[in-house]
Motif scaffolding. Structure first.
Motif, PDB file in Angstrom:
ATOM      1  N   ARG A 194       0.828  -1.216   0.000  1.00 45.85           N
ATOM      2  CA  ARG A 194       0.000   0.000   0.000  1.00 45.85           C
ATOM      3  C   ARG A 194       0.860   1.264   0.000  1.00 45.85           C
ATOM      4  O   ARG A 194       0.404   2.311  -0.410  1.00 45.85           O
ATOM      5  CB  ARG A 194      -1.012  -0.008   1.143  1.00 45.85           C
ATOM      6  CG  ARG A 194      -0.432   0.143   2.529  1.00 45.85           C
ATOM      7  CD  ARG A 194      -1.464  -0.081   3.625  1.00 45.85           C
ATOM      8  NE  ARG A 194      -1.710  -1.505   3.839  1.00 45.85           N
ATOM      9  CZ  ARG A 194      -2.739  -2.193   3.353  1.00 45.85           C
ATOM     10  NH1 ARG A 194      -3.655  -1.610   2.641  1.00 45.85           N
ATOM     11  NH2 ARG A 194      -2.881  -3.472   3.572  1.00 45.85           N
ATOM     12  N   THR A 222      -0.258  -2.959  -7.021  1.00 42.90           N
ATOM     13  CA  THR A 222      -1.194  -2.816  -5.902  1.00 42.90           C
ATOM     14  C   THR A 222      -2.588  -3.361  -6.209  1.00 42.90           C
ATOM     15  O   THR A 222      -3.496  -3.197  -5.395  1.00 42.90           O
ATOM     16  CB  THR A 222      -1.298  -1.337  -5.474  1.00 42.90           C
ATOM     17  OG1 THR A 222      -1.736  -0.559  -6.590  1.00 42.90           O
ATOM     18  CG2 THR A 222       0.022  -0.814  -4.949  1.00 42.90           C
ATOM     19  N   HIS A 261       1.004   3.233  -3.205  1.00 46.71           N
ATOM     20  CA  HIS A 261      -0.155   4.025  -3.631  1.00 46.71           C
ATOM     21  C   HIS A 261       0.237   5.481  -3.904  1.00 46.71           C
ATOM     22  O   HIS A 261      -0.299   6.119  -4.812  1.00 46.71           O
ATOM     23  CB  HIS A 261      -1.264   3.948  -2.580  1.00 46.71           C
ATOM     24  CG  HIS A 261      -2.566   4.476  -3.051  1.00 46.71           C
ATOM     25  ND1 HIS A 261      -2.900   5.805  -2.947  1.00 46.71           N
ATOM     26  CD2 HIS A 261      -3.613   3.854  -3.644  1.00 46.71           C
ATOM     27  CE1 HIS A 261      -4.108   5.982  -3.451  1.00 46.71           C
ATOM     28  NE2 HIS A 261      -4.555   4.822  -3.883  1.00 46.71           N
ATOM     29  N   ALA A 291      -5.494  -2.917  -3.446  1.00 47.76           N
ATOM     30  CA  ALA A 291      -6.305  -1.717  -3.722  1.00 47.76           C
ATOM     31  C   ALA A 291      -6.930  -1.866  -5.107  1.00 47.76           C
ATOM     32  O   ALA A 291      -6.652  -1.077  -6.010  1.00 47.76           O
ATOM     33  CB  ALA A 291      -5.443  -0.468  -3.635  1.00 47.76           C
TER      34      ALA A 291
END
Length: 94
Positions: free
Chosen positions: A31, A52, A34, A56
């Protein structure tokens, strides 16, 4: 990388090693990538989104769609194929 395949391959292997290390850390620390969604370089954004996807998926797919729609030759094609493979179950992020 403008045709420097050797350099790209070396950097790609390093990037995969970093992603794997982040994945193995408690709580799956991918994460942290991100923040690269807003990076200036389209290739960096593409690789961050793909890396990711498992943690996500909505944000990563949105970014992949934006890249695909941007019509930046190589990156847009890669993003579009990634989405196509996701939609058909050919590619399952882990």
């Amino acid at each position: 990388m403008e045709g420097d395949t050797t350099k790209y391959n070396r950097l790609f292997r390093k990037m995969r090693a970093v992603a794997e290390e982040l994945k193995q850390r408690p709580g799956d620390q991918r994460r942290a990538l991100h923040r690269l969604y807003a990076f200036d370089n389209m290739q960096v954004r593409l690789m961050a989104a793909k890396t990711t996807l498992a943690i996500a998926p909505i944000d990563a797919r949105i970014l992949l769609r934006e890249i695909a729609d941007a019509k930046w030759l190589v990156q847009s094609l890669d993003a579009g194929m990634c989405l196509w493979n996701l939609e058909r179950g050919v590619f399952v992020p882990n």
